[in-house]
Design a protein around this motif. Structure first.
Motif, mmCIF file in Angstrom:
data_model
loop_
_atom_site.group_PDB
_atom_site.id
_atom_site.type_symbol
_atom_site.label_atom_id
_atom_site.label_comp_id
_atom_site.label_asym_id
_atom_site.label_seq_id
_atom_site.Cartn_x
_atom_site.Cartn_y
_atom_site.Cartn_z
ATOM 1 N N ARG A 1 -53.814 -10.470 3.733
ATOM 2 C CA ARG A 1 -52.501 -10.257 3.096
ATOM 3 C C ARG A 1 -51.514 -11.342 3.512
ATOM 4 O O ARG A 1 -50.741 -11.831 2.698
ATOM 5 C CB ARG A 1 -51.961 -8.868 3.446
ATOM 6 C CG ARG A 1 -52.543 -7.763 2.589
ATOM 7 C CD ARG A 1 -51.778 -6.459 2.758
ATOM 8 N NE ARG A 1 -51.885 -5.921 4.104
ATOM 9 C CZ ARG A 1 -52.937 -5.265 4.586
ATOM 10 N NH1 ARG A 1 -53.996 -5.092 3.831
ATOM 11 N NH2 ARG A 1 -52.937 -4.795 5.808
ATOM 12 N N ARG A 2 -51.544 -11.726 4.791
ATOM 13 C CA ARG A 2 -50.639 -12.786 5.250
ATOM 14 C C ARG A 2 -50.939 -14.094 4.535
ATOM 15 O O ARG A 2 -50.040 -14.822 4.158
ATOM 16 C CB ARG A 2 -50.743 -12.972 6.766
ATOM 17 C CG ARG A 2 -49.964 -11.948 7.556
ATOM 18 C CD ARG A 2 -49.803 -12.370 9.011
ATOM 19 N NE ARG A 2 -51.061 -12.660 9.677
ATOM 20 C CZ ARG A 2 -51.809 -11.780 10.328
ATOM 21 N NH1 ARG A 2 -51.429 -10.530 10.400
ATOM 22 N NH2 ARG A 2 -52.937 -12.146 10.911
ATOM 23 N N ASP B 1 -49.670 -13.742 0.983
ATOM 24 C CA ASP B 1 -48.208 -13.757 0.946
ATOM 25 C C ASP B 1 -47.649 -15.144 1.160
ATOM 26 O O ASP B 1 -46.592 -15.490 0.651
ATOM 27 C CB ASP B 1 -47.626 -12.807 2.011
ATOM 28 C CG ASP B 1 -47.889 -11.347 1.679
ATOM 29 O OD1 ASP B 1 -48.246 -11.055 0.519
ATOM 30 O OD2 ASP B 1 -47.751 -10.510 2.597
ATOM 31 N N GLY C 1 -57.942 -7.338 6.848
ATOM 32 C CA GLY C 1 -57.074 -7.072 5.703
ATOM 33 C C GLY C 1 -55.671 -7.602 5.913
ATOM 34 O O GLY C 1 -55.074 -8.188 4.999
ATOM 35 N N GLU C 2 -55.136 -7.421 7.119
ATOM 36 C CA GLU C 2 -53.799 -7.931 7.420
ATOM 37 C C GLU C 2 -53.775 -9.454 7.374
ATOM 38 O O GLU C 2 -52.832 -10.050 6.861
ATOM 39 C CB GLU C 2 -53.329 -7.429 8.779
ATOM 40 C CG GLU C 2 -53.002 -5.951 8.792
ATOM 41 C CD GLU C 2 -52.731 -5.397 10.180
ATOM 42 O OE1 GLU C 2 -52.790 -6.159 11.164
ATOM 43 O OE2 GLU C 2 -52.470 -4.194 10.269
ATOM 44 N N LYS D 1 -59.167 -3.545 9.379
ATOM 45 C CA LYS D 1 -57.711 -3.550 9.263
ATOM 46 C C LYS D 1 -57.152 -4.930 9.610
ATOM 47 O O LYS D 1 -56.301 -5.455 8.902
ATOM 48 C CB LYS D 1 -57.093 -2.493 10.180
ATOM 49 C CG LYS D 1 -55.602 -2.402 10.074
ATOM 50 C CD LYS D 1 -55.051 -1.320 10.980
ATOM 51 C CE LYS D 1 -53.524 -1.293 10.902
ATOM 52 N NZ LYS D 1 -52.956 -0.318 11.823
ATOM 53 N N ALA D 2 -57.644 -5.526 10.695
ATOM 54 C CA ALA D 2 -57.172 -6.850 11.102
ATOM 55 C C ALA D 2 -57.512 -7.898 10.048
ATOM 56 O O ALA D 2 -56.692 -8.774 9.740
ATOM 57 C CB ALA D 2 -57.779 -7.233 12.451
#
Length: 137
Positions: A106-107, A110, A102-103, A99-100
């Motif tokens: 994504r950052r 973005d 993936g985040e 999860k970390a």
């Protein structure tokens, strides 16, 4: 050996989380409240609550007090905690790492122009900031 700590917050060790999970399981099996345990061993309810929720780590002194009051052998208790809870906790930790990652990905996607930390560190070293002293030859 690389060690990754990826639980969202609080106690990071799988062993520590397994021990707190085992304490919760023993309390539930004996129909004993956390408050009752805390009052018997001299630990405040809030102090014990934070440790049994894995918000703060248990100390070895805490573990000794708790196992003594529960009439458990420390060695056997820790081994049982590991055997019973570690596999599930390793999975949870792996999920948290994914999860970390993936985040973070994504950052980056973005904001592709996100400032890199390394050039800033090099720049501050070159300019002599952050308490470093310039060398004199």
């Amino acid at each position: 050996m690389d060690v990754f700590y990826a639980f969202p917050s609080g106690t990071q060790s799988v062993l520590a989380r397994a021990i707190s999970a085992e304490i919760r399981a023993v309390l539930a099996a004996r129909r004993m409240s956390r408050r009752e345990l805390g009052s018997k061993i001299g630990l405040g309810n809030n102090y014990l609550a934070l440790r049994l929720r894995d918000a703060k780590p248990l100390t070895l002194d805490d573990l000794e007090l708790i196992t003594h009051y529960l009439d458990e052998d420390v060695d056997e208790f820790v081994q049982r905690a590991w055997d019973t809870h570690s596999e599930r906790l390793w999975v949870e930790q792996g999920d948290a790492i994914k999860k970390a990652e993936g985040e973070a990905q994504r950052r980056t996607e973005d904001d592709p122009e996100e400032v890199s930390v390394e050039p800033l560190q090099q720049e501050s070293r070159a300019s002599g900031k952050r308490g470093s002293r310039a060398r004199r030859d």
